[in-house]
Design a protein around this motif. Structure first.
Motif, PDB file in Angstrom:
ATOM      1  N   GLU A  41     -19.553 -12.398  -3.436  1.00 36.95           N
ATOM      2  CA  GLU A  41     -18.213 -12.372  -4.009  1.00 36.95           C
ATOM      3  C   GLU A  41     -17.270 -11.407  -3.304  1.00 36.95           C
ATOM      4  N   GLY A  42     -17.779 -10.284  -2.838  1.00 34.92           N
ATOM      5  CA  GLY A  42     -16.938  -9.255  -2.249  1.00 34.92           C
ATOM      6  C   GLY A  42     -16.395  -8.322  -3.317  1.00 34.92           C
ATOM      7  N   PHE A  43     -15.713  -7.269  -2.886  1.00 32.84           N
ATOM      8  CA  PHE A  43     -15.163  -6.270  -3.799  1.00 32.84           C
ATOM      9  C   PHE A  43     -13.682  -6.106  -3.524  1.00 32.84           C
ATOM     10  N   THR A  44     -12.917  -5.796  -4.576  1.00 31.88           N
ATOM     11  CA  THR A  44     -11.475  -5.607  -4.443  1.00 31.88           C
ATOM     12  C   THR A  44     -11.036  -4.418  -5.278  1.00 31.88           C
ATOM     13  N   LYS A  45     -10.178  -3.589  -4.710  1.00 32.12           N
ATOM     14  CA  LYS A  45      -9.526  -2.501  -5.441  1.00 32.12           C
ATOM     15  C   LYS A  45      -8.022  -2.755  -5.337  1.00 32.12           C
ATOM     16  N   GLU A 105      -3.664  -4.456  -2.295  1.00 27.45           N
ATOM     17  CA  GLU A 105      -4.991  -4.994  -2.601  1.00 27.45           C
ATOM     18  C   GLU A 105      -5.899  -4.764  -1.405  1.00 27.45           C
ATOM     19  N   ILE A 106      -6.984  -4.029  -1.637  1.00 26.82           N
ATOM     20  CA  ILE A 106      -7.958  -3.738  -0.582  1.00 26.82           C
ATOM     21  C   ILE A 106      -9.227  -4.504  -0.926  1.00 26.82           C
ATOM     22  N   SER A 107      -9.702  -5.341   0.001  1.00 25.92           N
ATOM     23  CA  SER A 107     -10.904  -6.121  -0.278  1.00 25.92           C
ATOM     24  C   SER A 107     -11.829  -6.121   0.932  1.00 25.92           C
ATOM     25  N   GLY A 108     -13.119  -6.320   0.638  1.00 30.34           N
ATOM     26  CA  GLY A 108     -14.133  -6.361   1.675  1.00 30.34           C
ATOM     27  C   GLY A 108     -15.492  -6.596   1.050  1.00 30.34           C
ATOM     28  N   ILE A 109     -16.541  -6.650   1.886  1.00 30.04           N
ATOM     29  CA  ILE A 109     -17.871  -6.920   1.360  1.00 30.04           C
ATOM     30  C   ILE A 109     -18.654  -5.643   1.071  1.00 30.04           C
ATOM     31  N   ASP A 110     -18.233  -4.517   1.629  1.00 34.05           N
ATOM     32  CA  ASP A 110     -18.933  -3.243   1.433  1.00 34.05           C
ATOM     33  C   ASP A 110     -18.219  -2.427   0.347  1.00 34.05           C
ATOM     34  N   LYS A 111     -18.864  -2.239  -0.790  1.00 33.07           N
ATOM     35  CA  LYS A 111     -18.251  -1.550  -1.923  1.00 33.07           C
ATOM     36  C   LYS A 111     -17.863  -0.122  -1.566  1.00 33.07           C
ATOM     37  N   GLN A 112     -18.711   0.567  -0.820  1.00 34.15           N
ATOM     38  CA  GLN A 112     -18.428   1.954  -0.456  1.00 34.15           C
ATOM     39  C   GLN A 112     -17.201   2.044   0.447  1.00 34.15           C
ATOM     40  N   ALA A 113     -17.073   1.148   1.420  1.00 35.24           N
ATOM     41  CA  ALA A 113     -15.937   1.180   2.345  1.00 35.24           C
ATOM     42  C   ALA A 113     -14.627   0.860   1.626  1.00 35.24           C
ATOM     43  N   VAL A 114     -14.669  -0.103   0.699  1.00 38.64           N
ATOM     44  CA  VAL A 114     -13.469  -0.471  -0.064  1.00 38.64           C
ATOM     45  C   VAL A 114     -13.010   0.721  -0.909  1.00 38.64           C
ATOM     46  N   GLY A 115     -13.943   1.345  -1.623  1.00 39.03           N
ATOM     47  CA  GLY A 115     -13.606   2.489  -2.462  1.00 39.03           C
ATOM     48  C   GLY A 115     -13.133   3.689  -1.668  1.00 39.03           C
ATOM     49  N   GLN A 116     -13.746   3.920  -0.511  1.00 41.18           N
ATOM     50  CA  GLN A 116     -13.361   5.057   0.332  1.00 41.18           C
ATOM     51  C   GLN A 116     -11.941   4.893   0.862  1.00 41.18           C
ATOM     52  N   PHE A 117     -11.597   3.692   1.353  1.00 36.05           N
ATOM     53  CA  PHE A 117     -10.251   3.489   1.890  1.00 36.05           C
ATOM     54  C   PHE A 117      -9.211   3.553   0.770  1.00 36.05           C
ATOM     55  N   ALA A 118      -9.550   3.018  -0.415  1.00 38.86           N
ATOM     56  CA  ALA A 118      -8.633   3.098  -1.556  1.00 38.86           C
ATOM     57  C   ALA A 118      -8.388   4.563  -1.929  1.00 38.86           C
ATOM     58  N   TYR A 169       8.109  11.091   1.738  1.00 36.93           N
ATOM     59  CA  TYR A 169       8.024  12.107   2.793  1.00 36.93           C
ATOM     60  C   TYR A 169       9.125  11.849   3.812  1.00 36.93           C
ATOM     61  N   SER A 170       9.341  12.781   4.726  1.00 37.98           N
ATOM     62  CA  SER A 170      10.362  12.613   5.756  1.00 37.98           C
ATOM     63  C   SER A 170       9.943  11.579   6.798  1.00 37.98           C
ATOM     64  N   HIS A 171       8.687  11.138   6.732  1.00 36.12           N
ATOM     65  CA  HIS A 171       8.162  10.171   7.685  1.00 36.12           C
ATOM     66  C   HIS A 171       7.351   9.121   6.937  1.00 36.12           C
ATOM     67  N   ASP A 172       7.172   7.969   7.546  1.00 28.39           N
ATOM     68  CA  ASP A 172       6.309   6.948   6.969  1.00 28.39           C
ATOM     69  C   ASP A 172       4.853   7.292   7.275  1.00 28.39           C
ATOM     70  N   VAL A 173       3.969   6.891   6.375  1.00 24.11           N
ATOM     71  CA  VAL A 173       2.545   7.121   6.570  1.00 24.11           C
ATOM     72  C   VAL A 173       1.934   5.812   7.058  1.00 24.11           C
ATOM     73  N   ASP A 174       1.372   5.822   8.267  1.00 22.89           N
ATOM     74  CA  ASP A 174       0.712   4.649   8.832  1.00 22.89           C
ATOM     75  C   ASP A 174      -0.792   4.874   8.797  1.00 22.89           C
ATOM     76  N   LEU A 175      -1.508   4.001   8.094  1.00 19.81           N
ATOM     77  CA  LEU A 175      -2.962   4.103   7.998  1.00 19.81           C
ATOM     78  C   LEU A 175      -3.596   2.914   8.694  1.00 19.81           C
ATOM     79  N   ALA A 176      -4.554   3.171   9.573  1.00 16.04           N
ATOM     80  CA  ALA A 176      -5.298   2.102  10.238  1.00 16.04           C
ATOM     81  C   ALA A 176      -6.338   1.559   9.257  1.00 16.04           C
ATOM     82  N   VAL A 177      -6.359   0.249   9.097  1.00 13.78           N
ATOM     83  CA  VAL A 177      -7.317  -0.385   8.184  1.00 13.78           C
ATOM     84  C   VAL A 177      -8.674  -0.441   8.878  1.00 13.78           C
ATOM     85  N   PRO A 178      -9.733   0.084   8.248  1.00 16.31           N
ATOM     86  CA  PRO A 178     -11.063   0.067   8.872  1.00 16.31           C
ATOM     87  C   PRO A 178     -11.578  -1.355   9.112  1.00 16.31           C
ATOM     88  N   GLU A 179     -12.481  -1.471  10.047  1.00 15.87           N
ATOM     89  CA  GLU A 179     -13.099  -2.757  10.378  1.00 15.87           C
ATOM     90  C   GLU A 179     -13.845  -3.302   9.169  1.00 15.87           C
TER      91      GLU A 179
END
Length: 177
Positions: free
Chosen positions: A81-85, A132-145, A109-119
């Motif tokens: 099913e995958g995971f979504t936050k 909406e952050i989704s992926g198959i690895d629950k730990q990676a989804v939660g960490q990026f969120a 902030y005085s600047h925009d925040v650019d975040l690279a989305v992990p593989e």
């Protein structure tokens, strides 16, 4: 005895599980996940389920038992099913947009925040205040969120900031005259 650990992990149709060289590998329709196995726990793939039992009767093995079963369950759920936050942004002028493999946040902030989305993760912004952050690895989804939320945690007076969908923000009363 662990109530969670006693339950076997069901393997749905279309999913295969293999134990080789101290690694459990689960393949499913969404991808492949693997996990290193603990020496304190015995893992067995029997038919349509994975059994997780402590290897011995030590306190540490019993403590790991339920957690290891949950990790195995997360692998199976992730490849099926995958995971979504879902994160919600509240505040005047606060907004988000996803551009390819980059998440652009404007958070006052005085600047925009650019975040690279992990593989292995996918980020969607259905509107400017929802991520909406989704992926198959629950730990990676939660960490990026958590990394996205870290940029502007919700504050207790007006509730401005980035919060998880369904999260309750304890509100405080402001200063009185």
């Amino acid at each position: 005895m662990s109530r969670i650990g006693k339950k076997p992990v069901a393997i749905p149709s279309g999913v295969t599980a293999n134990i080789e060289e101290g690694k459990l590998t689960v393949k499913g329709p969404k991808g492949t996940l693997s996990m290193g196995l603990s020496d304190l726990i015995d893992y067995k793939v029997e038919g349509e389920e994975i059994q997780v039992k402590p290897a011995n009767d030590t306190k540490q093995a019993r403590a790991y038992w339920g957690m290891q079963r949950t990790l195995v369950s997360n692998l199976v759920e992730g490849v099926t099913e995958g995971f979504t936050k879902v994160l919600e942004i509240t505040g005047v002028g606060y907004r988000a947009s996803s551009q390819g493999k980059t998440l652009k946040l404007q958070l006052g902030y005085s600047h925009d925040v650019d975040l690279a989305v992990p593989e292995g993760l996918e980020v969607k912004t259905p509107d400017q205040t929802t991520v909406e952050i989704s992926g198959i690895d629950k730990q990676a989804v939660g960490q990026f969120a958590a990394e996205v939320r870290r940029w502007r945690k919700p504050e207790p007076y007006k509730g401005k900031g980035i919060k998880y969908r369904g999260e309750y923000i304890f509100r405080k009363e402001g200063k009185k005259k």
